[in-house]
Design an enzyme around this catalytic site. Structure first.
Site, mmCIF file in Angstrom:
data_model
loop_
_atom_site.group_PDB
_atom_site.id
_atom_site.type_symbol
_atom_site.label_atom_id
_atom_site.label_comp_id
_atom_site.label_asym_id
_atom_site.label_seq_id
_atom_site.Cartn_x
_atom_site.Cartn_y
_atom_site.Cartn_z
ATOM 1 N N MET A 12 18.579 -20.612 16.679
ATOM 2 C CA MET A 12 18.925 -21.738 17.525
ATOM 3 C C MET A 12 20.443 -21.931 17.643
ATOM 4 O O MET A 12 21.217 -21.321 16.924
ATOM 5 C CB MET A 12 18.290 -23.020 16.974
ATOM 6 C CG MET A 12 16.770 -23.000 16.967
ATOM 7 S SD MET A 12 16.056 -24.505 16.271
ATOM 8 C CE MET A 12 16.497 -25.717 17.532
ATOM 9 N N HIS A 13 20.817 -22.801 18.591
ATOM 10 C CA HIS A 13 22.166 -23.366 18.730
ATOM 11 C C HIS A 13 23.203 -22.418 19.314
ATOM 12 O O HIS A 13 24.295 -22.862 19.681
ATOM 13 C CB HIS A 13 22.706 -23.880 17.386
ATOM 14 C CG HIS A 13 21.738 -24.669 16.569
ATOM 15 N ND1 HIS A 13 21.062 -25.760 17.066
ATOM 16 C CD2 HIS A 13 21.329 -24.531 15.279
ATOM 17 C CE1 HIS A 13 20.279 -26.268 16.113
ATOM 18 N NE2 HIS A 13 20.417 -25.526 15.037
ATOM 19 N N ASP B 59 13.489 -20.837 16.278
ATOM 20 C CA ASP B 59 12.874 -20.077 15.192
ATOM 21 C C ASP B 59 12.023 -20.933 14.252
ATOM 22 O O ASP B 59 10.936 -20.512 13.832
ATOM 23 C CB ASP B 59 13.930 -19.299 14.406
ATOM 24 C CG ASP B 59 15.131 -20.141 13.976
ATOM 25 O OD1 ASP B 59 15.128 -21.373 14.181
ATOM 26 O OD2 ASP B 59 16.078 -19.559 13.429
#
Length: 483
Positions: free
Chosen positions: A79-80, A235
């Site tokens: 992520m991110h 995830d």
């Protein structure tokens, strides 16, 4: 019918081919590099992800005739990350990763905006996507001016697969631009981050169709029928789907390099002041909360390095049964801490050492310190009304039964150890594909795995560990005041 789950991990890609029941047919893995051009920077080349996917898909196609019957696929991603693409869909610069800390000043400025926590439900951590774009705007204005779309890693793979800019709400919950309750982009947060709605991908739920596999990929993969691409997931949401954590109170504790306590929630009850992550689940109308500690097995690995004993040898020396709390106390803040302190500067400490302290005593203190830090997350969740109902232990640290029994006792809840097999993010992504392509009910597809052991708390030690946890809580402000 066959379905493909793609897990775009930090260190590599895993592709899992399953049948209509979600049973594994075969898998392929490919590694790729992370680059650190400056201290605190962490970047990857999105082209490396596509090369890894192309190679893994080719291996599965050659090795498994069932690949030709592929009906759906889903992508799980770390992520991110910020993938900035131009009008042609080409990356403008390398992806800035989730563990990149260069945007800490930008994160602090965004977090000071009252609407940030109120709308996103989260602290604006430096690892989130919005601060990264503010860093690019300040330090690479020529790149910022060229941004046509901002994509998360999984969304970039979705674009490669479908030709459409589309992402799921679970992944986008970690950007700092999403309205957590409404499950849509927030015009207020986008404006605060100097971004526009047309620079964002289209949003879908993770278990719904995002598009179809492109014609050229159908040809390359030698498939002669349409293939549905699911929305996919971040995830941890995918991992929750893989282990069947869909409903209120179902979750897992992950003992990896970092530690995670995740619980599914039927409602949206964010508590950003606790530094809990509150994100949309990959299933419509559901959310999850997650506490993160930065040094779980990494704390044991650190002790292993300085002692010259392997982690397995350190834990084996403690015996089979947990003991009362040690006199020594370990604060596991080797790399700072996330939940509940959101403190990047705090560092680890041992307290109570004396001339009689042994390596076994220090090992016990390290395991206890990690378990106490996980309880910090559990207590934060309880404050929002959460209750642990079903909890699995996963990750490398779960191989130590001593450690899992210790965590069960400190959390005051039973913990199950799943039987060997698939239950991670790649399976979760494949399960999302099954639901998207067949209209099956998520609850029918995303079942919890069988367990090989169910570990109960030690009733005779509950009170002693409650008292020890209070000591642990009191230690943080004391240590913080002198660091």
């Amino acid at each position: 019918m066959a379905f493909l789950g793609i897990d775009l991990g930090t260190s590599g890609l895993r592709a899992l081919l399953v049948d209509a029941e979600g049973c594994p047919i075969g898998s392929a893995e490919r590694a790729y590099a992370t680059h650190h051009p400056h201290p605190g920077w962490s970047e990857q080349n999105p082209k490396d992800w596509i090369d890894a996917l192309t190679s893994a898909a080719r291996e599965l196609r050659v090795a498994h005739p069932e690949f030709a019957d592929l009906k759906g696929l889903g992508v799980s991603g770390h992520m991110h990350g910020a993938v900035l693409v131009d009008e042609s869909g080409d990356p403008i610069r390398p992806c800035i990763m989730w563990n990149d800390t260069r945007s800490h000043e930008e994160a602090a400025r965004l977090d000071a905006i009252p609407e940030m926590r109120a709308i996103s439900g989260n602290v604006a951590f430096p690892g989130f996507t919005a601060p990264k774009l503010e860093w690019v705007r300040a330090h690479e204005p020529e790149n910022h001016a060229r941004v046509s779309k901002v994509l998360l890693p999984a969304a970039y793979v979705n674009w490669y697969l479908t030709g459409d800019y589309v992402s799921d709400v679970s992944d986008c919950s970690g950007t700092g631009w999403l309205d957590l309750r409404a499950r849509r982009w927030s015009a207020t947060l986008l404006d605060a981050g100097n971004m526009r709605s047309d620079q964002m991908p289209r949003l879908v739920e993770g278990c719904t169709p995002a598009g179809q596999l492109k014609t050229e990929l159908l040809s390359e993969w030698r498939i002669n029928h349409p293939v549905i691409v699911a929305g996919g997931a971040g995830d941890n949401a995918a991992a929750a789907c893989g282990i069947g954590a869909l409903s209120e109170g179902q979750g897992f504790v992950s003992l990896g390099t970092s530690g995670v306590l995740l619980l599914a929630r039927d409602g949206c009850d964010p508590a950003p002041e606790t530094a809990l992550h509150s994100f949309c689940h990959a299933i419509p109308g559901r959310w999850y909360q997650m506490g993160v500690m930065l040094s779980a097995t990494n704390s044991l690995n650190w002790l292993s390095r300085i002692s010259g004993q392997s982690p397995a040898a350190l834990t084996k020396a403690l015996g089979a049964d947990i003991k009362p709390p040690s006199n020594e106390l370990f604060l596991p803040y080797l790399s700072g801490e996330r939940t509940p302190h959101n403190d990047a500067q705090i560092r680890a400490a041992f307290l109570g050492l004396d001339t009689q302290t042994s390596l076994d005593d220090m090992t016990r203190a390290v395991l206890e310190g990690v378990a106490f830090a996980l309880r910090d997350s559990a207590e934060a969740m309880k404050a929002t009304g959460a209750e642990i109902k079903v909890l699995y232990a996963v990750g490398g640290g779960a191989a130590s039964r001593y450690w899992v029994e210790l965590i069960a006792t400190i959390l005051g809840t039973c913990i199950s150890l799943p039987k060997g097999g698939e239950f991670g993010a790649a399976l979760g992504a494949a399960r999302l594909a099954i639901v998207a392509a067949t209209d099956a009910r998520p609850e029918d597809v995303m079942r919890s795995p069988d367990y090989c052991d169910r570990i109960t708390p030690r009733a005779d030690l509950l009170s002693a560990y409650d008292d020890a946890y209070e000591r642990f809580k009191d230690a943080y402000p004391a240590i913080r005041s002198v660091q």
